[in-house]
Motif scaffolding. Structure first.
Motif, short mmCIF file in Angstrom:
data_model
loop_
_atom_site.label_atom_id
_atom_site.label_comp_id
_atom_site.label_asym_id
_atom_site.label_seq_id
_atom_site.Cartn_x
_atom_site.Cartn_y
_atom_site.Cartn_z
N UNK A 1 0.82 -1.20 0.00
CA UNK A 1 0.00 0.00 0.00
C UNK A 1 0.87 1.26 0.00
N UNK A 2 1.93 1.26 0.79
CA UNK A 2 2.84 2.42 0.79
C UNK A 2 3.47 2.61 -0.57
N UNK A 3 3.80 1.53 -1.21
CA UNK A 3 4.39 1.64 -2.55
C UNK A 3 3.39 2.26 -3.53
N UNK A 4 2.12 1.91 -3.38
CA UNK A 4 1.11 2.49 -4.26
C UNK A 4 0.96 3.99 -4.02
N UNK A 5 1.19 4.43 -2.78
CA UNK A 5 1.14 5.85 -2.49
C UNK A 5 2.21 6.60 -3.28
N UNK A 6 3.42 6.02 -3.33
CA UNK A 6 4.47 6.66 -4.13
C UNK A 6 4.14 6.61 -5.61
N UNK A 7 3.46 5.54 -6.05
CA UNK A 7 3.01 5.51 -7.44
C UNK A 7 2.01 6.61 -7.73
N UNK A 8 1.09 6.84 -6.76
CA UNK A 8 0.15 7.95 -6.92
C UNK A 8 0.88 9.29 -6.95
N UNK A 9 1.88 9.41 -6.12
CA UNK A 9 2.67 10.65 -6.08
C UNK A 9 3.36 10.89 -7.41
N UNK A 10 3.92 9.85 -8.00
CA UNK A 10 4.56 9.99 -9.31
C UNK A 10 3.54 10.43 -10.36
N UNK A 11 2.36 9.82 -10.34
CA UNK A 11 1.34 10.17 -11.33
C UNK A 11 0.89 11.62 -11.18
N UNK A 12 0.71 12.07 -9.93
CA UNK A 12 0.29 13.45 -9.71
C UNK A 12 1.35 14.44 -10.18
N UNK A 13 2.63 14.13 -9.93
CA UNK A 13 3.71 15.02 -10.39
C UNK A 13 3.73 15.09 -11.91
N UNK A 14 3.59 13.90 -12.56
CA UNK A 14 3.63 13.88 -14.03
C UNK A 14 2.47 14.66 -14.63
N UNK A 15 1.29 14.58 -14.01
CA UNK A 15 0.12 15.27 -14.57
C UNK A 15 0.20 16.78 -14.33
N UNK A 53 13.57 -2.47 -0.19
CA UNK A 53 14.86 -2.12 0.42
C UNK A 53 14.75 -0.90 1.34
N UNK A 54 14.06 0.14 0.87
CA UNK A 54 14.02 1.39 1.63
C UNK A 54 12.82 1.49 2.56
N UNK A 55 11.81 0.68 2.34
CA UNK A 55 10.63 0.74 3.19
C UNK A 55 10.92 0.47 4.66
#
Length: 387
Positions: A1-15, A53-55
């Motif tokens: 779930x935390x990884x998906x949050x970073x995926x959402x963050x990437x998508x928001x930055x790209x948009x 690794x970083x989580x």
């Protein structure tokens, strides 16, 4: 779930990046926005790609998330709190709720809200309505609460899953134990049928004959006959005791002797007990077999010999053993009347011939192949794998 949050963050930055670059002031403003976007995007991508690794580091050290929060404020300073890039900040309280429960969510939601309010005041972005200035801080509080709630739900789901897995494992172990108990009961039934039961039945017959001989009038009493019957009764009782010991020895798992020597002794003892000629022919070298396999093979041979004596009315029995590179082959052939044609296992079960059924069950228990041939007598062929 935390990884998906970073995926959402990437998508928001790209948009949101193209709109932020268009709204930024030319020159230094565009460069600042671009640099902040690149740095924030790369950090989010690294955490998204190598979360395994970083989580754990982020989980053990909340200060790392605090540093990421302060670094993410560069987007607010460079692009402005009224741009779409500012909505990236709501991911931090959500992530804090997932990682650190409601306490972490409260701390980081407050920190992120404070950064947003300070950025709005410092960059002089006045709002005509108070609700507009509190929109992003309110979203930070809501996402923090959502993260904490999702964390609790996932932990409860994990606990329920572990309990369900443990229950299934216990049920599987119970079913396996029940199946093992059923198999053991079936094996004991075969052992009792093939050894002790038959011997005790013979003891009963001899005892009935002895009682009948002793019931005659004294002048017709035959001491020699009574002595003979008493000796037969004693031998049968000793045989029943020996078979009981063998059964207990097998249950205790004691090691067996060489199967071929036992097969030879079984054939010799059968001839001495029944007066039916039985000849053994086999290799002299011992054949290594596991004790359970040897026990089942001897049980099959003993049942075949008893069938030749009790049911086939044979005059001769030949027991042969031979070895191949992969199997031990044992055949028991008698010259009796054999079985009726087209006899099936179901017919044997229905008519109460459990001895032949026990032979097939014994062979199946050790991975052996058994073949029953009738014609001029009956031949039982057993192929036991050596490995």
């Amino acid at each position: 779930m935390c990884r998906q949050v970073f995926g959402l963050r990437l998508a928001m930055i790209a948009v949101a990046t193209p709109a932020a670059l268009l709204n930024a002031s030319p020159g230094l403003g565009v460069r600042l926005v671009g640099s902040a976007v690149v740095v924030t995007f790369m950090v989010s991508y690294v955490l998204f790609r190598d979360w395994q690794r970083f989580g754990p580091l982020l989980l053990r050290h909340p200060t790392l998330l605090a540093a990421d929060t302060l670094f993410g404020s560069l987007l607010l300073i460079s692009a402005g709190p009224d741009t779409t890039l500012a909505y990236v900040s709501v991911c931090t309280p959500l992530l804090a709720g997932l990682l650190y429960s409601w306490r972490g969510a409260a701390v980081f939601a407050s920190l992120q809200s404070l950064i947003l309010l300070v950025a709005q005041e410092a960059l002089h972005h006045p709002h005509s309505v108070l609700a507009e200035s509190l929109l992003l801080p309110g979203l930070c509080v809501i996402t923090g609460a959502m993260g904490s709630t999702l964390r609790n739900l996932m932990l409860r789901f994990g606990t329920a899953t572990e309990a369900l897995t443990e229950t299934r494992a216990r049920l599987a172990a119970t079913e396996a134990a029940s199946a093992a108990a059923n198999a053991e009961r079936a094996r004991l039934a075969r052992e009792m049928h093939d050894s002790v039961t038959k011997t005790l039945y013979g003891v009963a017959l001899v005892a009935d004959g002895l009682a009948a001989s002793a019931a005659v009038s004294p002048d017709r009493l035959d001491p020699a006959l009574i002595r003979q019957q008493a000796e037969l009764l004693a031998r049968a009782a000793r045989r029943a005791a020996a078979e009981s010991r063998e059964l207990l020895t097998d249950l205790r798992g004691d090691p067996e002797a060489d199967v071929l020597s036992q097969l030879r002794s079984l054939t010799t003892g059968f001839t001495a007990r029944t007066a039916l000629p039985a000849r053994y022919d086999g290799p002299a070298a011992p054949v290594p077999l596991p004790p359970p396999t040897a026990r089942q093979l001897l049980g099959i041979a003993a049942e075949a010999l008893e069938n030749a004596h009790r049911h086939a009315h044979a005059t001769r029995v030949d027991v042969r053993a031979a070895t191949t590179p992969t199997h031990l082959v044992v055949t028991i052939h008698d010259d009796g009347r054999g079985l009726p044609a087209d006899t099936s296992l179901e017919d044997l079960r229905r008519t109460g011939h459990f001895g032949l059924l026990g032979m097939t069950e014994r062979a199946a228990a050790v991975g052996a192949r058994i073949q029953l041939t009738t014609g001029k007598g009956t031949e039982v062929r057993v192929e036991v794998p050596l490995t």
